[in-house]
Design a protein around this motif. Sequence first.
Motif, mmCIF file in Angstrom:
data_model
loop_
_atom_site.group_PDB
_atom_site.id
_atom_site.type_symbol
_atom_site.label_atom_id
_atom_site.label_comp_id
_atom_site.label_asym_id
_atom_site.label_seq_id
_atom_site.Cartn_x
_atom_site.Cartn_y
_atom_site.Cartn_z
ATOM 1 N N SER A 262 39.911 -18.477 72.762
ATOM 2 C CA SER A 262 41.038 -18.279 71.843
ATOM 3 C C SER A 262 40.491 -17.870 70.481
ATOM 4 O O SER A 262 39.677 -18.598 69.912
ATOM 5 N N PRO A 263 40.926 -16.739 69.931
ATOM 6 C CA PRO A 263 40.391 -16.334 68.624
ATOM 7 C C PRO A 263 40.700 -17.350 67.529
ATOM 8 O O PRO A 263 39.870 -17.591 66.649
ATOM 9 N N THR A 264 41.881 -17.949 67.583
ATOM 10 C CA THR A 264 42.250 -18.955 66.580
ATOM 11 C C THR A 264 41.375 -20.192 66.703
ATOM 12 O O THR A 264 40.840 -20.706 65.712
ATOM 13 N N MET A 265 41.198 -20.667 67.934
ATOM 14 C CA MET A 265 40.416 -21.880 68.151
ATOM 15 C C MET A 265 38.939 -21.623 67.885
ATOM 16 O O MET A 265 38.238 -22.478 67.319
ATOM 17 N N GLN A 266 38.440 -20.447 68.263
ATOM 18 C CA GLN A 266 37.036 -20.130 68.035
ATOM 19 C C GLN A 266 36.722 -20.055 66.552
ATOM 20 O O GLN A 266 35.703 -20.569 66.086
#
Length: 556
Positions: A262-266
Motif C-alpha cells: 500500500s503506498p499510504t502504508m509504506q
Amino acid sequence: MGNRRRVAERRKTRPAVIGGMIAAVVGGAGLGVYALYGGTAAEAETASANEQRTKSVKSGPLSATEVTTAARTFLTAWQRGQVGEAAAATTDATAATALLTGYTKDAHVEDVTLTAKTPQGAEVPFAVKGTVTFEETSKPLSYASSLTVVRRESDGVPLVEWHSAVVHPELQDGDRLVTGEAGTPPVTALDAEGGELTEKEYPSLGTVLDGLREKYGKTAGGTAGVELRVVRGKESKAKDASDKTVLELSEGTPGTVETTLSPTMQAAAEEQVAKKARSSVVVMRPSTGEILAVANADPGFNTAFQGSLAPGSTMKVVTASMLIEKNLASADKDHPCPKYFTYGNWKFQNLDEFEIKDGTFKDSFARSCNTAFISQAPKLKDDDLTQQAQQVFGLGLDNWAIGVPTLDGSVPVQSDAQMGASLIGQGGVRMNPLNMASVSATVKEGVFHQPYLVDPSVDGRTLATASRTMSAATAGELRELMAYTAASGTAAAAMSGVTGDIGAKTGSAEVDGQEKPNGWFTAYRGDLAAAGVVQEGGHGGSTAGPMVAALLKLGG
C-alpha cells in the motif's frame, strides 16, 4: 549487445596521475604522502629501514607511519595494475589476487585513480575513480571505500586487512564485480494501486526491489541492459542476498511486477523507522496474507523479512496457545506467577522481580510474567513448542514463498533450561517482524495465511499452509488475552487511541553484549496486523509499540 561491432583498438590500462596524497607516491618517492600525515621523507625512509632490520615480532598499536606505509603500498600497486604486489600487501593474498584481477578482467574497470584521505586510526578512507568500458559503451565510475591496517600475527608486519568490501563497499566476501549484459532484465515494481515503487521514494525497499528483480526479471517481459553488477558468492547466497546493480551503462527494458504494498502504508512505515535507529516494521492483512508495508531504518539489510532475532515475550502468544490447548492455562483461571522459578538448573525471574498473587493467566499474560510460562515447563515435552509453532502458526519450516527472500522463523527443539527459555522467546528461538506480524494475523483470523508480497497467481507458486488449525475456543481465548493486554497490560500506553477490535503483546529480548534489550511489539486492529522491533531500544511497549500503533491507526 553481443552482436555489436567490437572496437578495433581497445584502450590499454595505464597508470593514471594520482590525486591528493597518492600523487606524490608515484611522482615524488612518497614525500607528499608522509608529509600529509605528519613527518618528513627522511623519517619515512628511516622508519622503513628500521622495519626491515628488526628481527623481533612487532606488537602493540600501529603507528601512523605504519598505517600510512601499508595503505600507500597497497593503493599504489592496485592503481598501477600490479595485482601481485597489491595482494601481497594484504592479509589474504589469494582472495585479493582473484578479486583485483577480476576488477579489470570481469568488471572492465580502466584508468583507476585512488585517492587516500586522512586516516582515522588504523582505518584509511579512499576515493575510487575509473571508467567502465564494455564493447562500445563506456561510463565513469566513482565511489568511496576504506581499508583497515592490522598486524600480521606471525611477524607483526602491518598489512591491509582483506575483505572484498575494500574493493567496493557493496561487496561481501566471496562476491564478484562483473560488467556485461545483465543476466536478469530490470523490473518496474508497482504498488497495489499501480504506482511505481522506487528506492528514492521508499529507501527501505532497495533490498526488496533487488529481490523482485532476481525472482521475476526473466519472466516479467523485460530485456536486459549492460551493467556493472555485484554477483553474489556462496556465503552471500546462503544469506539470501540478491545481486545488485552498481552502475548502469545502457538501459534495458523493464518488465512489470505488481506487489501488494500500500503506498499510504509504506510511506507511513518509512516515516516511523526514520524516527528510530535500528528499527524494522511489517504490516499485513490477516484475512489474505497480503503484505502492505515493510520498512527498515537500516536499508542495507532487510531485517523485517530476513532478521534472526530472539522475539522475547511476543513469543508468549504462541506459547499461550499451546498451554491453552493442553489445558495447562485458561484466560480466567488461577495461574501461578511467582518471583522466581528454577528449571534446568536456571533460576528464572520476572522484570523487577515482581509477582502476582492470586492472579489469573490473563493477568500474567498482560503483565508479561515469565515465571507463569516457565512454571509449566516440567509438564511439557521438549518438542511441544516446536510442534505448535510449525503446525499452527506455520513457523520454522523454511517454506514461505512471499516473492522475495525471507527467514521463516526458527523454534528448535531444546531441553532443560533452554527449553524453558524458549517459552518466553529466548533460548534458540529466532524471529523477525514479518514472522511476528503473521503470529498476530493468525490469532486475529484464527488460521494461518502465509504472508505474500506478490500474488501467487503471477507465477503459479504454492503458498505454505499450516497442518492444523487451533480450535475456535483457543483462538477466542488468545484474542481475549491480547485485547486485555492492549487495554490494561504492558501494551496499553502504546495502544491508547487505537480503537476497534484490537489486541497486542509486548516483548523485550535480552542479547549478550547489549546494554539494552531489543524492544518488540506485535498487534492487530481489524483486518490489519503489524509487528516491529527496535534493536537495543529497551522495552517494546515504549519503543516498537508507538511505531506499530501509529500504523494500525491508518486503517482497520
